[in-house]
Write a protein that holds these residues in place. Structure first.
Motif, short mmCIF file in Angstrom:
data_model
loop_
_atom_site.label_atom_id
_atom_site.label_comp_id
_atom_site.label_asym_id
_atom_site.label_seq_id
_atom_site.Cartn_x
_atom_site.Cartn_y
_atom_site.Cartn_z
N LEU A 187 30.40 -23.65 -17.12
CA LEU A 187 31.72 -24.28 -17.03
C LEU A 187 32.57 -23.69 -18.15
CD1 LEU A 187 30.81 -28.00 -16.24
CD2 LEU A 187 31.68 -26.25 -14.68
N TRP A 188 33.56 -22.91 -17.76
CA TRP A 188 34.36 -22.14 -18.71
C TRP A 188 35.68 -22.88 -18.96
CZ3 TRP A 188 32.37 -17.32 -20.32
CH2 TRP A 188 33.18 -16.62 -21.21
N PRO A 189 35.91 -23.35 -20.19
CA PRO A 189 37.13 -24.12 -20.44
C PRO A 189 38.36 -23.21 -20.60
CG PRO A 189 35.82 -23.96 -22.44
CD PRO A 189 35.03 -23.27 -21.37
N ASP A 207 38.31 -31.41 -19.03
CA ASP A 207 37.98 -31.85 -20.38
C ASP A 207 39.29 -31.98 -21.14
OD1 ASP A 207 36.88 -32.41 -22.84
OD2 ASP A 207 36.29 -30.34 -23.26
N GLY A 208 39.87 -33.18 -21.08
CA GLY A 208 41.17 -33.40 -21.69
C GLY A 208 42.23 -32.54 -21.03
N GLU A 209 42.85 -31.66 -21.80
CA GLU A 209 43.90 -30.78 -21.30
C GLU A 209 43.35 -29.44 -20.82
OE1 GLU A 209 47.08 -31.75 -20.90
OE2 GLU A 209 46.26 -33.69 -21.52
N GLU A 229 30.58 -23.32 -22.50
CA GLU A 229 30.27 -24.44 -23.38
C GLU A 229 29.19 -25.35 -22.81
OE1 GLU A 229 33.73 -26.63 -24.43
OE2 GLU A 229 34.62 -24.98 -25.58
N ARG A 230 29.15 -25.47 -21.49
CA ARG A 230 28.20 -26.37 -20.84
C ARG A 230 27.86 -25.82 -19.47
NH1 ARG A 230 32.25 -31.44 -20.53
NH2 ARG A 230 33.01 -30.46 -22.44
N GLY A 231 26.93 -26.48 -18.77
CA GLY A 231 26.48 -26.00 -17.48
C GLY A 231 26.61 -27.04 -16.39
#
Length: 498
Positions: A187-189, A207-209, A229-231
């Motif tokens: 998951l690419w912010p 994730d927020g904005e 950052e996460r999967g």
């Protein structure tokens, strides 16, 4: 004894390290993989308008080709709709070649070097795919992704059916649908203000904005050169490899900037921008098919203004299956013995032509190949209705829509055309020369299914063209050998109805 190509030897060496238990099966599968890829290549040499093939002559023992440099190439009869592996070797000036990469090297045609490498990868990857396949079963899968993962050989007519240059053996085993892995997407912010977003983006991917864009792990490692950052775990890769089924949820199409078969599988900003409009338009069209066709809705699509960082969320086709029904990609039909009555192919052809021609008459040409087109089967295996997914490469005719009082959606670019040849090529090349041919498996079987079906399909000028003209099919090898020619190029195949 056959001398392994570089690609075959590289895969064997890697396999001995990462999955030694498959090594002997891989070696056993190599001769069949060479024949499978050579059969597809021979079809192209026999039927595509390659400028360096100057003559073709049928002879009792097969087919002779005359090349522009005076050499002659001999091989078996080349049924353009045959899906079985049949070309064990062909002879160039009397020298036998059982390996497609070595044959193309000997032909020495312009722009052939990258294609030679891809043919080698196709053979090696196909042998790897066949080595890992489970024993055949006629049990119907329960999950939609299980149908997709039954397609081991890839494209039935493309010489690069399993070409995956840039993928190590470990990556093929980890991500190839035929190897049945479970994949964790990254998951690419990306800040929301930096994204183009159409449709709705779910709260769990925010994730927020920031938007959290699902990213294929191969893409993260090789193209984006970073670590998400996460999967998002539990994803099952579908037939196209870059599209995956999320647990209990939608399908996600990820950008994958690798060359698979002939194309780099990124996601254009153009397709993201049109996705919501196309999805809404498709829903309105489905209402005009008397319940015979559904389109999977695009739920949301986002890009960080880059084809390398984008994702599309789509409904799962299983949303359109009732109790006891299955939704099966057409490409997977050949992997399972269907328990329906005799004449199944004719019934399916009648359904597919009825829907495809009706939409074409209205002004929409589907790219209805075996991956995009799915069929809903009842408990006995009878075809009931169709489901279509991935609208990115359909064609829409404003003039035809206007004739039927249908408002043209706000669309521009390659998807819009009033060229009747382009519209017919899009549908006939994908549906008839692709999906139906891949299901029936030969010119005789395809002709028989079509002959029965066309008697019950409403008469239109498009149907007349289908029955009378040569059948268009993408000239996949010519396209790969023509890097300076943009867009699709076409072969004209013998019409199985004549």
């Amino acid at each position: 004894m056959h001398r392994p190509t570089t690609a075959e030897a590289e895969v064997a060496a890697e396999l001995a390290e990462v999955r030694p238990g498959l090594a002997s099966r891989y070696a056993d599968e190599l001769p069949g993989a060479r024949s499978a890829v050579l059969s597809r290549l021979w079809r192209a040499l026999a039927h595509e308008p390659l400028p360096w093939v100057t003559g073709r002559e049928s002879v009792p023992e097969g087919l002779n080709l005359r090349l522009s440099d005076g050499r002659r190439l001999h091989g078996p009869r080349a049924d353009p709709y045959r899906t079985a592996d049949y070309a064990d070797s062909v002879r160039l000036e009397g020298t036998a070649y059982d390996d497609p990469a070595r044959l193309m090297t000997a032909l020495g045609v312009a722009h052939g070097t990258p294609f030679v490498a891809e043919l080698g990868h196709s053979v090696a990857s196909l042998a790897l795919s066949r080595a890992g396949r489970p024993d055949p079963s006629n049990e119907w899968p329960e999950e939609d992704w299980e149908w997709e993962q039954r397609v081991v050989d890839g494209h039935p007519f493309h010489p690069n059916c399993r070409s995956r240059p840039g993928f190590s053996v470990a990556e093929q085993l980890a991500y190839g649908p035929e190897h049945r892995p479970v994949v964790e997407l990254g998951l690419w912010p990306v800040p929301a203000e930096e994204c183009l977003l159409t449709g709705e983006w779910p709260a769990e991917l925010r994730d927020g904005e920031r938007l959290l864009l699902p990213v294929h792990p191969w893409q993260a490692a090789h193209v984006l050169k970073g670590r998400p950052e996460r999967g998002l775990g539990g994803a099952r890769p579908l037939m196209s490899l870059r599209t995956l089924a999320l647990p209990g949820g939608p399908h996600v199409k990820t950008a994958l900037s690798a060359r698979l078969t002939s194309s780099v599988r990124d996601i254009s900003v153009y397709s993201i921008a049109l996705s919501a409009t196309l999805s809404a338009f498709a829903e309105s069209l489905a209402a005009r098919t008397d319940g015979l066709l559904h389109f999977t809705r695009t739920l949301g699509a986002a890009t960080a203004d880059s084809p390398d960082l984008a994702a599309v969320l789509r409904e799962s086709p299983r949303e359109y299956a009732g109790p006891g029904e299955r939704v099966v990609p057409v490409a997977a039909l050949a992997t399972t013995e269907l328990p329906g009555r005799p004449g199944w192919s004719a019934a399916f052809a009648r359904l597919a032509l009825t829907v495809g021609l009706r939409l074409l008459e209205l002004g929409v040409a589907l790219e209805a190949h075996g991956q995009n087109l799915l069929v809903v089967l009842d408990e006995r295996g009878e075809p009931l209705r169709l489901v279509y997914r991935d609208l990115a490469d359909i064609r829409i005719s404003p003039a035809r829509l206007a004739r039927h009082g249908i408002a043209m959606p706000e669309l521009t670019g390659r998807i819009v055309t009033d060229d009747e040849n382009a519209l017919r090529r899009k549908l006939f090349g994908s549906l008839v020369a692709g999906a139906l041919a891949g299901t029936t498996g030969s010119a005789a079987a395809l002709g028989e299914a079509l002959e029965s079906a066309v008697r019950e399909v409403p008469r239109t000028s498009d149907l007349a063209a289908l029955c009378e003209d040569p059948l268009p099919a993408k000239a996949l090898t010519l396209m790969r050998l023509s890097p300076r020619t943009p867009g699709d190029q076409w072969a004209r195949l013998p019409n199985p109805l004549k």
